[in-house]
Design an enzyme around this catalytic site. Structure first.
Site, PDB file in Angstrom:
ATOM      1  N   ASN A  54       3.129  -6.518  13.555  1.00  0.00           N
ATOM      2  CA  ASN A  54       2.716  -5.151  13.896  1.00  0.00           C
ATOM      3  C   ASN A  54       2.945  -4.964  15.382  1.00  0.00           C
ATOM      4  OD1 ASN A  54       1.254  -2.748  14.432  1.00  0.00           O
ATOM      5  ND2 ASN A  54       0.033  -3.118  12.575  1.00  0.00           N
ATOM      6  N   PRO A  55       3.671  -3.898  15.802  1.00  0.00           N
ATOM      7  CA  PRO A  55       3.896  -3.705  17.234  1.00  0.00           C
ATOM      8  C   PRO A  55       2.586  -3.477  17.996  1.00  0.00           C
ATOM      9  CG  PRO A  55       5.034  -1.985  15.954  1.00  0.00           C
ATOM     10  CD  PRO A  55       4.329  -2.862  15.002  1.00  0.00           C
ATOM     11  N   GLN A  72       0.856  -1.191   0.000  1.00  0.00           N
ATOM     12  CA  GLN A  72       0.000   0.000   0.000  1.00  0.00           C
ATOM     13  C   GLN A  72       0.891   1.240   0.000  1.00  0.00           C
ATOM     14  OE1 GLN A  72      -3.514  -0.529   2.975  1.00  0.00           O
ATOM     15  NE2 GLN A  72      -1.878  -1.878   3.668  1.00  0.00           N
ATOM     16  N   ASN A  73       2.181   1.029   0.160  1.00  0.00           N
ATOM     17  CA  ASN A  73       3.106   2.159   0.275  1.00  0.00           C
ATOM     18  C   ASN A  73       3.420   2.752  -1.091  1.00  0.00           C
ATOM     19  OD1 ASN A  73       3.094   1.532   2.957  1.00  0.00           O
ATOM     20  ND2 ASN A  73       5.038   0.415   2.906  1.00  0.00           N
ATOM     21  N   VAL A  74       3.722   4.024  -1.071  1.00  0.00           N
ATOM     22  CA  VAL A  74       4.008   4.752  -2.321  1.00  0.00           C
ATOM     23  C   VAL A  74       5.460   5.229  -2.342  1.00  0.00           C
ATOM     24  CG1 VAL A  74       1.616   5.499  -2.577  1.00  0.00           C
ATOM     25  CG2 VAL A  74       3.180   6.923  -1.268  1.00  0.00           C
ATOM     26  N   THR A  99       0.570  -2.786   8.640  1.00  0.00           N
ATOM     27  CA  THR A  99      -0.632  -2.111   8.173  1.00  0.00           C
ATOM     28  C   THR A  99      -1.718  -2.214   9.231  1.00  0.00           C
ATOM     29  OG1 THR A  99      -2.337  -1.959   6.458  1.00  0.00           O
ATOM     30  CG2 THR A  99      -1.429  -4.151   6.879  1.00  0.00           C
ATOM     31  N   SER A 100      -2.459  -1.113   9.370  1.00  0.00           N
ATOM     32  CA  SER A 100      -3.536  -1.072  10.371  1.00  0.00           C
ATOM     33  C   SER A 100      -4.760  -1.819   9.869  1.00  0.00           C
ATOM     34  CB  SER A 100      -3.917   0.387  10.647  1.00  0.00           C
ATOM     35  OG  SER A 100      -4.327   0.987   9.420  1.00  0.00           O
ATOM     36  N   HIS A 146      -1.594   1.219  -4.234  1.00  0.00           N
ATOM     37  CA  HIS A 146      -2.026   2.612  -4.103  1.00  0.00           C
ATOM     38  C   HIS A 146      -1.159   3.572  -4.900  1.00  0.00           C
ATOM     39  CE1 HIS A 146      -4.089   1.554  -0.009  1.00  0.00           C
ATOM     40  NE2 HIS A 146      -4.737   1.094  -1.053  1.00  0.00           N
ATOM     41  N   CYS A 162      -1.397  13.644 -15.744  1.00  0.00           N
ATOM     42  CA  CYS A 162      -2.385  14.707 -15.886  1.00  0.00           C
ATOM     43  C   CYS A 162      -3.730  14.250 -15.316  1.00  0.00           C
ATOM     44  CB  CYS A 162      -2.549  15.053 -17.374  1.00  0.00           C
ATOM     45  SG  CYS A 162      -3.890  16.207 -17.658  1.00  0.00           S
TER      46      CYS A 162
HETATM   47  C1  BV8 Z   1     -12.124   2.708  -3.109  1.00  0.00           C
HETATM   48  C2  BV8 Z   1      -2.860   7.323  -1.036  1.00  0.00           C
HETATM   49  C3  BV8 Z   1     -14.057   2.459  -4.272  1.00  0.00           C
HETATM   50  C4  BV8 Z   1      -1.456   7.528  -1.308  1.00  0.00           C
HETATM   51  C5  BV8 Z   1      -4.186   5.892   0.299  1.00  0.00           C
HETATM   52  C6  BV8 Z   1     -16.231   2.432   4.791  1.00  0.00           C
HETATM   53  C7  BV8 Z   1     -15.993   1.071   4.803  1.00  0.00           C
HETATM   54  C8  BV8 Z   1     -15.150   0.471   3.861  1.00  0.00           C
HETATM   55  C9  BV8 Z   1     -14.501   1.260   2.894  1.00  0.00           C
HETATM   56  C10 BV8 Z   1     -14.755   2.618   2.918  1.00  0.00           C
HETATM   57  C11 BV8 Z   1     -15.593   3.211   3.828  1.00  0.00           C
HETATM   58  N1  BV8 Z   1     -15.615   4.538   3.582  1.00  0.00           N
HETATM   59  C12 BV8 Z   1     -14.810   4.795   2.535  1.00  0.00           C
HETATM   60  C13 BV8 Z   1     -14.317   3.638   2.122  1.00  0.00           C
HETATM   61  C14 BV8 Z   1     -13.411   3.433   1.010  1.00  0.00           C
HETATM   62  C15 BV8 Z   1     -12.005   3.883   1.382  1.00  0.00           C
HETATM   63  C16 BV8 Z   1     -11.579   3.363   2.722  1.00  0.00           C
HETATM   64  O1  BV8 Z   1     -11.235   2.206   2.871  1.00  0.00           O
HETATM   65  N2  BV8 Z   1     -11.615   4.255   3.741  1.00  0.00           N
HETATM   66  C17 BV8 Z   1     -11.204   3.840   5.068  1.00  0.00           C
HETATM   67  C18 BV8 Z   1     -10.553   5.022   5.778  1.00  0.00           C
HETATM   68  C19 BV8 Z   1     -12.420   3.310   5.810  1.00  0.00           C
HETATM   69  N3  BV8 Z   1     -11.162   3.281   0.368  1.00  0.00           N
HETATM   70  C20 BV8 Z   1     -10.981   3.947  -0.790  1.00  0.00           C
HETATM   71  O2  BV8 Z   1     -11.436   5.058  -1.028  1.00  0.00           O
HETATM   72  C21 BV8 Z   1     -10.178   3.207  -1.838  1.00  0.00           C
HETATM   73  N4  BV8 Z   1     -10.911   3.251  -3.061  1.00  0.00           N
HETATM   74  O3  BV8 Z   1     -12.613   2.077  -2.203  1.00  0.00           O
HETATM   75  O4  BV8 Z   1     -12.722   2.972  -4.253  1.00  0.00           O
HETATM   76  C22 BV8 Z   1     -14.703   2.918  -5.456  1.00  0.00           C
HETATM   77  C23 BV8 Z   1     -15.778   2.156  -5.886  1.00  0.00           C
HETATM   78  C24 BV8 Z   1     -16.448   2.566  -6.978  1.00  0.00           C
HETATM   79  C25 BV8 Z   1     -16.050   3.703  -7.676  1.00  0.00           C
HETATM   80  C26 BV8 Z   1     -14.946   4.461  -7.235  1.00  0.00           C
HETATM   81  C27 BV8 Z   1     -14.278   4.076  -6.106  1.00  0.00           C
HETATM   82  C28 BV8 Z   1      -8.834   3.877  -2.073  1.00  0.00           C
HETATM   83  C29 BV8 Z   1      -7.945   3.575  -0.897  1.00  0.00           C
HETATM   84  C30 BV8 Z   1      -6.552   4.147  -1.148  1.00  0.00           C
HETATM   85  C31 BV8 Z   1      -6.460   5.488  -0.493  1.00  0.00           C
HETATM   86  N5  BV8 Z   1      -5.087   5.977  -0.635  1.00  0.00           N
HETATM   87  N6  BV8 Z   1      -3.030   6.455   0.119  1.00  0.00           N
HETATM   88  C32 BV8 Z   1      -0.820   8.173  -0.150  1.00  0.00           C
HETATM   89  O5  BV8 Z   1      -1.124   9.357   0.142  1.00  0.00           O
HETATM   90  O6  BV8 Z   1       0.002   7.474   0.431  1.00  0.00           O
HETATM   91  S1  BV8 Z   1      -4.501   5.077   1.728  1.00  0.00           S
HETATM   92  C33 BV8 Z   1      -3.253   5.251   2.842  1.00  0.00           C
HETATM   93  O7  BV8 Z   1      -3.648   4.413   3.949  1.00  0.00           O
HETATM   94  C34 BV8 Z   1      -1.904   4.717   2.424  1.00  0.00           C
HETATM   95  O8  BV8 Z   1      -1.868   4.079   1.171  1.00  0.00           O
HETATM   96  C35 BV8 Z   1      -1.639   3.688   3.506  1.00  0.00           C
HETATM   97  O9  BV8 Z   1      -0.800   2.701   3.116  1.00  0.00           O
HETATM   98  C36 BV8 Z   1      -3.003   3.201   3.709  1.00  0.00           C
HETATM   99  C37 BV8 Z   1      -3.230   2.239   4.824  1.00  0.00           C
HETATM  100  O10 BV8 Z   1      -2.593   2.700   5.926  1.00  0.00           O
HETATM  101  P1  BV8 Z   1      -1.398   1.764   6.482  1.00  0.00           P
HETATM  102  O11 BV8 Z   1      -0.421   1.534   5.385  1.00  0.00           O
HETATM  103  O12 BV8 Z   1      -2.005   0.586   7.133  1.00  0.00           O
HETATM  104  O13 BV8 Z   1      -0.763   2.758   7.466  1.00  0.00           O
HETATM  105  P2  BV8 Z   1      -1.349   3.102   8.918  1.00  0.00           P
HETATM  106  O14 BV8 Z   1      -0.683   4.318   9.448  1.00  0.00           O
HETATM  107  O15 BV8 Z   1      -2.840   3.041   8.871  1.00  0.00           O
HETATM  108  O16 BV8 Z   1      -0.867   1.865   9.802  1.00  0.00           O
HETATM  109  C38 BV8 Z   1       0.519   1.704  10.028  1.00  0.00           C
HETATM  110  C39 BV8 Z   1       0.622   0.472  10.873  1.00  0.00           C
HETATM  111  O17 BV8 Z   1       1.995   0.209  11.062  1.00  0.00           O
HETATM  112  C40 BV8 Z   1       0.003   0.641  12.258  1.00  0.00           C
HETATM  113  O18 BV8 Z   1      -0.866  -0.452  12.497  1.00  0.00           O
HETATM  114  C41 BV8 Z   1       1.201   0.588  13.205  1.00  0.00           C
HETATM  115  O19 BV8 Z   1       0.902  -0.099  14.402  1.00  0.00           O
HETATM  116  C42 BV8 Z   1       2.195  -0.200  12.396  1.00  0.00           C
HETATM  117  N7  BV8 Z   1       3.598   0.059  12.710  1.00  0.00           N
HETATM  118  C43 BV8 Z   1       4.151   1.143  13.308  1.00  0.00           C
HETATM  119  N8  BV8 Z   1       5.488   0.964  13.412  1.00  0.00           N
HETATM  120  C44 BV8 Z   1       5.768  -0.241  12.867  1.00  0.00           C
HETATM  121  C45 BV8 Z   1       4.571  -0.823  12.409  1.00  0.00           C
HETATM  122  N9  BV8 Z   1       4.515  -2.020  11.822  1.00  0.00           N
HETATM  123  C46 BV8 Z   1       5.683  -2.687  11.675  1.00  0.00           C
HETATM  124  N10 BV8 Z   1       6.869  -2.208  12.090  1.00  0.00           N
HETATM  125  C47 BV8 Z   1       6.948  -0.992  12.686  1.00  0.00           C
HETATM  126  N11 BV8 Z   1       8.142  -0.516  13.092  1.00  0.00           N
HETATM  127 ZN    ZN Z   2      -3.587  16.445 -19.937  1.00  0.00          ZN
END
Ligand code: BV8
Ligand code: ZN
Length: 247
Positions: A211-212, A99-101, A186-187, A117, A125
């Site tokens: 995941n910690p 999911q990382n960019v 990932t969360s 992602h 564009c």
């Molecule tokens: C779509 C962009 C549909 C780039 C990102 C309700 C229910 C279900 C779904 C939805 C809903 N409401 C809305 C939705 C849809 C929505 C969604 O899921 N929302 C969530 C918030 C509920 N999803 C979307 O919109 C997706 N598209 O569904 O389209 C559709 C259908 C028809 C027509 C059109 C569309 C698109 C999702 C992508 C969004 N873009 N990023 C950027 O800016 O980076 S998401 C963003 O969150 C990043 O990509 C990131 O990777 C992603 C997930 O987060 P994590 O990677 O898990 O990171 P996070 O901080 O959350 O967690 C880190 C974890 O690491 C923690 O748990 C922590 O404990 C742990 N950690 C910490 N230290 C360490 C560690 N682990 C290991 N080692 C360590 N040292």
């Molecule tokens: Zn263009």
């Protein structure tokens, strides 16, 4: 340290899939999204990572992504990334979906990386999709498309946008057939990526979480390591080498 059950799963595993999130890059100094101090705690995610947010304030969104891109370019992969790169060489049937960019998996030498992602390094564009090859420099004002005059945008998938169809399809198919599924750093909150570990479990895979902190997926995992990925993945790699009496 490792259960007989885990050893068994590794020894009989042929195909392995890894799903990573922002946590795997934490030990490389990059912010995660939901940890205290992570991106979202400073900004409203919908404001920045969404088409509406971009339309409302393209400058703010470009500033956020440019700052993250600079940090990602300066970041180095950590031992967790390198362990994943070695795992790719051990298992005949291996796939990494992130999911990382930040492209740190590629920087660590992973070959088969699927970006669910998108990526922060390139732009296209917003209107006609033309991909920008040259560097985007927002200090000279917001970049516009040379062909249609539309705004250039980072090539990431925003909230409300579809994930790349063929990559998601590949992820789902692999998830259904894989022997071991690792969900790392990932969360498990963002869909459809967050559905993959559940699908793996339902399809009979042995599912390992790293995941910690606990996540909403923890109770479904066969094993959940409460450790930072940079620390535990090299140990898991050693176990794999021992069990596969590899190298
Ligand atoms: C779509 C962009 C549909 C780039 C990102 C309700 C229910 C279900 C779904 C939805 C809903 N409401 C809305 C939705 C849809 C929505 C969604 O899921 N929302 C969530 C918030 C509920 N999803 C979307 O919109 C997706 N598209 O569904 O389209 C559709 C259908 C028809 C027509 C059109 C569309 C698109 C999702 C992508 C969004 N873009 N990023 C950027 O800016 O980076 S998401 C963003 O969150 C990043 O990509 C990131 O990777 C992603 C997930 O987060 P994590 O990677 O898990 O990171 P996070 O901080 O959350 O967690 C880190 C974890 O690491 C923690 O748990 C922590 O404990 C742990 N950690 C910490 N230290 C360490 C560690 N682990 C290991 N080692 C360590 N040292
Ligand atoms: Zn263009």
């Amino acid at each position: 340290m490792f259960s007989e059950e885990f050893r068994q799963a590794i020894s009989s595993a042929n195909s392995v899939m890894i799903l990573t999130g922002a946590g795997v890059s934490k030990e490389s100094g990059l912010d995660t999204f939901r940890d205290a101090g992570g991106h979202w705690s400073r900004y409203n995610p919908i404001e920045l990572a969404s088409p509406q947010g971009f339309a409302a304030d393209p400058k703010l969104v470009w500033e956020w992504y440019s700052a993250r891109k600079e940090k990602a370019l300066a970041a180095e992969p950590n031992p967790g990334h390198f362990a994943i790169t070695e795992m790719e060489q051990i298992f005949p049937n291996f796939s990494l979906f992130t999911q990382n960019v930040d492209r740190l998996h590629q920087k660590a030498g992973s070959k088969k990386v699927h970006e669910l992602h998108g990526n922060i390094m390139s732009a296209h564009c917003n209107n006609c999709g033309l991909v920008y090859m040259n560097e985007i420099d927002i200090t000279q004002g917001l970049p516009h498309c040379a062909v249609c005059g539309g705004y250039a945008r980072p090539s990431v998938v925003w909230f409300g946008e579809q994930l790349p169809e063929e990559i998601l399809e590949k992820a789902i198919n692999f998830t259904k057939s894989v022997d071991i599924f690792f969900t790392i750093g990932t969360s498990a909150e963002v869909y459809p990526a967050a559905h993959l570990p559940h699908l793996a479990k339902e399809s009979g895979a042995f599912v390992v979480e790293v995941n910690p902190n606990e996540t909403s997926f923890t109770r479904f995992a066969d094993i959940s390591f409460r450790n930072p990925s940079g620390e535990i993945l090299p140990k898991i790699l050693n176990l794999i080498k021992e069990v596969k009496s590899y190298g």
